[in-house]
Write a protein that holds these residues in place. Structure first.
Motif, PDB file in Angstrom:
ATOM      1  N   TRP A  44      58.554 -13.430 -29.137  1.00 23.92           N
ATOM      2  CA  TRP A  44      59.309 -12.430 -28.386  1.00 23.92           C
ATOM      3  C   TRP A  44      59.154 -12.693 -26.890  1.00 23.92           C
ATOM      4  O   TRP A  44      58.070 -13.069 -26.432  1.00 23.92           O
ATOM      5  CB  TRP A  44      58.783 -11.024 -28.699  1.00 23.92           C
ATOM      6  N   GLU A  79      61.151  -6.695 -38.172  1.00 29.67           N
ATOM      7  CA  GLU A  79      61.613  -7.338 -36.942  1.00 29.67           C
ATOM      8  C   GLU A  79      62.071  -6.291 -35.930  1.00 29.67           C
ATOM      9  O   GLU A  79      61.726  -6.356 -34.742  1.00 29.67           O
ATOM     10  CB  GLU A  79      62.750  -8.307 -37.271  1.00 29.67           C
ATOM     11  N   ASP A 115      59.073  -4.479 -34.546  1.00 24.08           N
ATOM     12  CA  ASP A 115      58.354  -5.255 -33.531  1.00 24.08           C
ATOM     13  C   ASP A 115      58.990  -5.064 -32.153  1.00 24.08           C
ATOM     14  O   ASP A 115      58.281  -4.874 -31.149  1.00 24.08           O
ATOM     15  CB  ASP A 115      58.371  -6.740 -33.907  1.00 24.08           C
ATOM     16  N   TRP A 128      58.258  -1.561 -30.909  1.00 26.47           N
ATOM     17  CA  TRP A 128      56.854  -1.422 -30.533  1.00 26.47           C
ATOM     18  C   TRP A 128      56.600  -2.043 -29.163  1.00 26.47           C
ATOM     19  O   TRP A 128      55.884  -1.473 -28.334  1.00 26.47           O
ATOM     20  CB  TRP A 128      55.987  -2.093 -31.591  1.00 26.47           C
TER      21      TRP A 128
END
Length: 610
Positions: free
Chosen positions: A56, A105, A108, A111
């Motif tokens: 990411w 996904e 994530d 978050w």
């Protein structure tokens, strides 16, 4: 004014129901998601899958603080926008195909948003003015970035909240707390500069208010939701009431999408909460003036994909331009011609929001998918060439006039030098041939700290001597409302009085007229033949001298423009263009031609398409 102050606010107070949930195609609505057409479904899943095995994008403190150190804002924003793109695509993929891996996904990405040091973009935060080089989590700053993150989180939870709770119990509660603490409660706690005053607002207001509406609908308990919605509606009302009756946007075409277009997004979001009262009022009530706002983009059109540029707007529509926003606005206002125009410009473009910019967040992507799902965006005759060139335009509120004859389109700019995203451009003109600008207003470059500071007019593309405007006795225009030019329509053109546009207050009259195959620009005034006077004409590329004058070459298949003129010395200054925004519209080089009239109090230049 576009509407009377209080018209939207009063309508909301009578008909608004904050208890109604927003209209959202939740992932559990399998009829919607399974019925999405094949190309849209395939594209979204493929784009979401493209980055799933990659790290990411990270957000670095050095990139955050670079704005204070060097003026750079692009590095941090680039990483953030890439991450937001991946998150919204992951959310849509999880809505289409709610498998555990897709939901994880999306979780994530959300978050990482929770863990982000600040939701505010560094260029807007007030921490630097307080001597800090890190975000201040105890005093969140509500700006465009905070609104965008709040809306991303809100649409995500509305879409796939049930799935998120299955794979990451507690995440939705954490997201709720983050939106309240970082955005909704700080929003109500103070007055924000972007909310404007009773006599001045700009595009931040509807953009942020629209994003806060959905955030409040998704996360706020009844009392907080009611207060946020009431304040946002009042802000939207203030914004619309300050726009002029002719529907003009002084920030230009490019900013329509992030100001007026955002207001239309918000009105569409609010309408179901009023039982359809907002749409009814737009079509025949106190909000009917909003219809003029929807006509602005078409009025700015020069040719397919090209638009009149002034202020910080770009001349070339970005590939990510969310044309369905204008289509929806036209439908809201019952304007079939504008809707057809929007669909023609959209053409076969991909879905909005696939790029890494802020043209279209998750909310706009959902709106477009809903129209794709219903078939509203399909139909014959949707090619850009199918739309007729708009009629002659004169927008007195911003001093912009546009006329077209025989494939030559001329734009003039008057008004004053205290507009939103102002350039010192009074008395300037630009010319397009066959829909392609050859003598342009350059528009914006990449934004830096200097762009919105007291050094703004040190930037060359902002100055009057880099617009096709007079440069009398070596005096450039200054910023401020006192500096102005008045425009009057005359046969086949305009008469511009520039007496109050420059220090010194000398009489200068510019007349711009269209001819059968070109134009005539005539300047009159005592400073015409002063040895320090120059008349500036800016062109894309590099012109070449001919025996009969100066030829500005055509671009993108257009004819060129032959300039002939009264006796004058002519100097050319060519600049290599390395800025991506300027390069996209104007190519590798731009030139300003500096004409020094030899004598007299009148000077004339003629242009002919060749």
């Amino acid at each position: 004014m576009l509407i009377q102050r209080g018209a939207l606010r009063d309508l909301w107070s009578r008909t608004g129901d904050t208890a109604r949930p927003p209209t959202v195609p939740r992932s559990a609505d399998r009829e919607f998601w399974d019925g999405l057409d094949g190309p849209a479904r395939t594209t979204l899943l493929a784009e979401a899958d493209r980055s799933r095995d990659e790290e990411w994008p990270g957000l670095r403190l050095s990139d955050w603080s670079a704005f204070a150190r060097t003026g750079d804002r692009a590095a941090y924003e680039r990483s953030l926008f890439l991450r937001d793109r991946r998150t919204r695509l992951a959310v849509l993929a999880a809505a289409i195909d709610p498998t555990e891996s897709r939901l994880l996904e999306a979780a994530d990405g959300l978050w990482l948003t929770c863990e982000q040091g600040a939701w505010c973009w560094p260029a807007h935060d007030d921490v630097f003015a307080r001597g800090l080089r890190v975000p201040d989590g105890q005093h969140p700053f509500v700006d465009l970035g905070a609104g965008e993150e709040a809306a991303l989180v809100a649409w995500s939870v509305l879409l796939i909240g049930d799935g998120l709770e299955r794979v990451a119990p507690g995440l939705c509660e954490r997201l709720t707390a983050q939106v309240r603490e970082r955005v909704l409660e700080p929003f109500l706690a103070r007055a924000w500069h972007w909310e404007g005053t009773e006599d001045r607002v700009h595009n931040w207001a509807p953009w942020i208010h629209g994003n806060l509406l959905v955030a409040a609908m998704a996360f706020a308990e009844p009392d907080l939701r009611e207060r946020v919605l009431a304040r946002c509606v009042d802000g939207l009302d203030r914004y619309l009431a300050q726009l002029p009756a002719d529907g003009a946007i002084d920030e230009g075409f490019g900013y329509w999408w992030q100001g007026a277009g955002r207001a239309f997004d918000a009105l569409a979001l609010l309408d179901p909460l009023t039982g359809g009262a907002i749409v009814a009022s737009i079509r025949g009530g106190a909000l009917r003036g909003v219809g003029e706002l929807a006509r602005f983009p078409q009025r700015m059109r020069l040719g397919p994909g090209w638009f009149a540029s002034f202020a910080d707007a770009e001349a070339r529509a970005d590939d990510g331009t969310p044309w369905h926003v204008l289509f929806r606005a036209a439908e809201l206002c019952a304007q079939p011609e504008t809707a057809t125009f929007a669909l023609a410009e959209r053409g076969e473009r991909p879905l909005c929001g696939l790029d890494d910019g802020v043209h279209a967040g998750l909310g706009r992507m959902l709106a477009e998918l809903s129209d794709v799902r219903s078939g509203a965006l399909s139909g014959a005759g949707r090619q850009p060439g199918a739309v007729a060139v708009r009629e002659d335009v004169l927008l007195p509120s911003i001093g912009v006039g546009i006329r077209e004859r025989s494939g030559v389109t001329v734009v003039v700019k008057s008004g004053h030098n205290d507009e939103n995203h102002n350039h010192n451009d009074l008395g300037s003109f630009s010319v397009a041939v066959d829909g392609i600008p050859l003598l342009p207003d350059l528009g914006r470059a990449t934004y830096r700290a200097e762009t919105f500071s007291d050094r703004r007019y040190e930037l060359w593309n902002m100055r009057s001597d880099w617009h096709s405007a007079p440069w009398p006795r070596g005096r450039v225009q200054l910023p401020g409302r006192r500096w102005r030019a008045d425009a009057e329509a005359v046969d086949d053109g305009w008469r511009l009085d520039l007496t109050s546009a420059y220090p010194g207050g000398e009489r200068w009259i510019r007349t711009v007229r269209l001819t059968g195959n070109g134009l005539i620009v005539r300047d009159e005034g005592d400073a015409i033949a002063d040895p320090t006077t120059r008349i500036v004409v800016v062109c894309a590329g590099v012109p070449r001298r001919t025996g009969g004058g100066v030829l500005v070459p055509g671009r993108h298949g257009s004819r060129g423009l032959l300039l002939t003129f009264d006796d004058a010395d002519a100097e050319f200054e060519t600049v290599d263009v390395d800025d991506p925004y300027l390069h996209r519209s104007w190519g590798a080089r731009v030139t300003r031609m500096l004409f020094a009239p030899a004598s007299g109090t009148m000077w004339e230049m003629r242009g002919e398409a060749r």
